[in-house]
Scaffold this motif. Structure first.
Motif, short mmCIF file in Angstrom:
data_model
loop_
_atom_site.label_atom_id
_atom_site.label_comp_id
_atom_site.label_asym_id
_atom_site.label_seq_id
_atom_site.Cartn_x
_atom_site.Cartn_y
_atom_site.Cartn_z
N ILE A 1 0.84 -1.18 0.00
CA ILE A 1 0.00 0.00 0.00
C ILE A 1 0.89 1.24 0.00
O ILE A 1 1.95 1.26 0.62
N HIS A 2 0.43 2.30 -0.68
CA HIS A 2 1.15 3.57 -0.69
C HIS A 2 1.40 4.08 0.72
O HIS A 2 0.53 3.99 1.59
N GLY A 3 2.59 4.65 0.94
CA GLY A 3 2.85 5.33 2.20
C GLY A 3 3.84 4.66 3.11
O GLY A 3 4.36 5.28 4.04
N GLY A 4 4.11 3.37 2.92
CA GLY A 4 5.14 2.71 3.70
C GLY A 4 4.88 2.67 5.19
O GLY A 4 4.01 1.94 5.67
N ILE A 5 5.64 3.45 5.94
CA ILE A 5 5.63 3.41 7.40
C ILE A 5 4.21 3.55 7.96
O ILE A 5 3.81 2.81 8.86
N TYR A 6 3.44 4.50 7.44
CA TYR A 6 2.11 4.75 7.99
C TYR A 6 1.16 3.55 7.84
O TYR A 6 0.63 3.06 8.85
N PRO A 7 0.90 3.05 6.62
CA PRO A 7 -0.03 1.92 6.55
C PRO A 7 0.50 0.66 7.22
O PRO A 7 -0.28 -0.13 7.76
N TRP A 8 1.81 0.46 7.22
CA TRP A 8 2.35 -0.73 7.87
C TRP A 8 2.09 -0.70 9.37
O TRP A 8 1.65 -1.70 9.95
N THR A 9 2.38 0.44 10.02
CA THR A 9 2.16 0.51 11.47
C THR A 9 0.67 0.50 11.79
O THR A 9 0.25 -0.04 12.82
N ARG A 10 -0.14 1.07 10.92
CA ARG A 10 -1.58 1.08 11.16
C ARG A 10 -2.14 -0.33 11.14
O ARG A 10 -2.94 -0.72 12.00
N ARG A 11 -1.73 -1.11 10.16
CA ARG A 11 -2.28 -2.46 10.03
C ARG A 11 -1.64 -3.43 11.04
O ARG A 11 -2.27 -4.41 11.45
N LEU A 12 -0.40 -3.15 11.45
CA LEU A 12 0.26 -4.02 12.43
C LEU A 12 -0.12 -3.69 13.87
O LEU A 12 -0.06 -4.55 14.75
N TRP A 13 -0.51 -2.42 14.13
CA TRP A 13 -0.80 -2.05 15.52
C TRP A 13 -2.14 -1.33 15.64
O TRP A 13 -3.10 -1.88 16.18
N GLY A 14 -2.23 -0.08 15.16
CA GLY A 14 -3.49 0.64 15.29
C GLY A 14 -3.36 2.08 14.84
O GLY A 14 -2.28 2.55 14.45
#
Length: 509
Positions: free
Chosen positions: A91-104
């Motif tokens: 997904i576009h954005g890297g750090i942001y969507p990864w942390t959102r989907r992995l944590w909240g």
């Protein structure tokens, strides 16, 4: 969408993205090599080595080259963790969507807020360092006024190229890759083979840089040279929705960026040390910008001018890649309603298929910071560069920590790039390395100037405090209904182990 590559055993690119809650709105025209070129020109060994070579030598002497091995190895571990995450979440954005989907949502807000500011400051730093090349090429003065004007030129030219679309970004990134390889590997090898002024044993000679104290302290002080160099590989994931077969290609591009970038930096750093006609002056700090003299004495005036053209191309490509990565992060953040003015920031040009307003922000704020550097005290550029590196590492480790948390809860990554049983050990080592690096970066200086010694932590504290204030006052997390914290569930869905919800795409048997 032009391609329907098989990103998992069940889902093609568009289907995978739809299963994650989004629809294709970008041009998937970026190949593996273009994606690698984007990450490589962001990492930019030429920019990194040139920018901090003098600082590394005056702080740690020739043995500071070993930071390239230490940091390169640590960041390779981080890139492997990132690879598993982006393979499940291209997904576009890297750090942001990864942390959102992995944590909240809240966790992702803080990680992305720090990362956005670190990237913006990095864009500023690279443009400022690149202005020196532009001045040297055209024989212009090197004062603060010219640095401001030439930095603005680099930022605006990069913005114009980014406005042209993904194909232009990929094309310039490939040109930048060629310039980087010529500027670091070819020149570095030439210096090592034909212009050696030192013996190879010099890399074990501190040349008195430690003065009366232990050398270990001096070596630790030179860590910034390696820490500033080995990031940028995450930009490969920032443009995931513009890459064909991203779940397979982006992890490979990240690893290639680290390996090729590390080898390139090693040749460049070693070449400059070996070819330096007055190495002791560099170590003593009496020559603050030694590389032009090294190149002039080794390549001649014409050769040095050619190198300046190559280096300027690499700097422009680096600024271009940084702007592109920052704009995609801002777009991803805004698309989920997590920023003020999110509807404006999330606008994608129907003609060029790029987030034009996010690009404007990624250029405008660095321009303002360049003005601040012009008006500020000497040494401010080095201080904000150190803040940028610390901010990047904090954001990186937010992903590594979130991935570790999910592994402890039973997460098995579902993308086609998987580390298998080694994933847990690699994740632990990547987290340990990241904590070690952050301690080095956050350690206050010892100059006696309180502001200068603590400016990195002051900057991080200010960014963190403003992010927390906005988060708990405006509550952007409550206004966003995009998916969050679904790593376990999504992994099961992508493997076909559970039935997807009504808004997800059913996997093809």
């Amino acid at each position: 969408m032009k391609a329907q590559s098989r990103t998992t055993p069940h889902l093609a690119d568009g289907e995978h993205l739809a299963a994650l809650g989004y629809q294709d709105s970008f041009d998937r025209s970026m190949s593996l090599w273009a994606n690698f070129a984007l990450g490589f020109t962001y990492l930019s060994p030429l920019v990194g080595v040139y920018s901090l070579f003098a600082l590394a030598m005056s702080t740690g002497g020739p043995p500071s080259i070993f930071w390239l091995f230490i940091v390169g190895g640590g960041q390779l571990l981080v890139s492997l963790v990132f690879g598993e995450v982006v393979s499940q979440y291209p997904i576009h954005g890297g750090i942001y969507p990864w942390t959102r989907r992995l944590w909240g949502r809240r966790y992702a807000w803080m990680a992305a807020w720090v990362y956005i500011w670190a990237m913006i400051v990095t864009i500023t730093s690279v443009a400022e360092f690149g202005s020196g090349f532009l001045a040297s090429l055209f024989g212009l003065p090197t004062g603060k006024g010219w640095a401001l004007a030439l930095s603005a030129v680099l930022l605006l030219v990069a913005l114009a190229l980014n406005f042209s679309g993904t194909k232009t970004l990929a094309r310039v990134a490939r040109i930048g890759l060629a310039a980087e390889l010529a500027g670091v590997i070819a020149v570095g090898l030439y210096l090592l083979i034909f212009q050696r002024q030192q013996e190879f044993s010099v890399f074990f000679n501190t040349m008195g840089v430690e003065q009366e104290g232990p050398y270990g302290q001096a070596f630790i002080g030179a860590a910034l040279a390696g820490l500033f160099l080995f990031y940028g590989f995450e930009a490969c994931g920032d443009v995931a929705e513009e890459v064909t077969d991203p779940a397979r290609r982006i992890p490979r591009a990240m690893v290639m960026t680290i390996l090729v970038g590390g080898i390139s930096a090693l040749f460049a750093f070693a070449g400059y040390v070996m070819a330096a006609p007055n190495l002791q002056d560099i170590v003593d700090g009496t020559d603050p910008d030694p590389i032009p003299a090294i190149l002039s004495s080794s390549l001649g005036e014409v050769g040095a001018k050619v190198f300046l053209v190559i280096a300027l191309t690499a700097f422009l490509s680096c600024v271009l890649s940084l702007q592109a990565a920052a704009s995609r992060l801002l777009f991803s953040f805004a698309r989920d309603g997590m920023l003020p003015g999110h509807a404006w920031l999330a606008r994608v040009s129907p003609r060029s298929k790029v987030p034009v307003n996010a690009l404007i922000v990624a250029c405008s704020i660095p321009l303002l910071l360049c003005v601040a550097i012009y008006a500020g005290p000497e040494g401010l550029l080095t201080q904000i560069t150190a803040f940028a590196v610390l901010g990047i590492y904090v954001a990186f480790q937010s992903v590594v920590l979130a991935a570790m948390r999910q592994r402890l809860r039973g997460w098995r990554p579902a993308g086609p790039f998987r580390l298998g049983a080694a994933g847990f050990v690699i994740n632990v080592l990547a987290l340990a390395y990241g904590l070690f690096a952050m301690v080095l970066l956050a350690k206050p200086g010892t100059s006696g100037d309180w502001v200068a010694d603590w400016v990195v932590l002051i900057g991080l504290g200010a960014v963190t405090a403003t992010g927390l204030l906005y988060l708990f006052i405006a509550r952007p997390d409550r206004r966003s209904d995009a998916p969050a914290g679904d790593a376990l569930e999504m992994a099961s869905r992508l493997r076909g182990e559970t039935s997807p919800g009504p808004d997800a795409v059913q996997a093809v048997p």
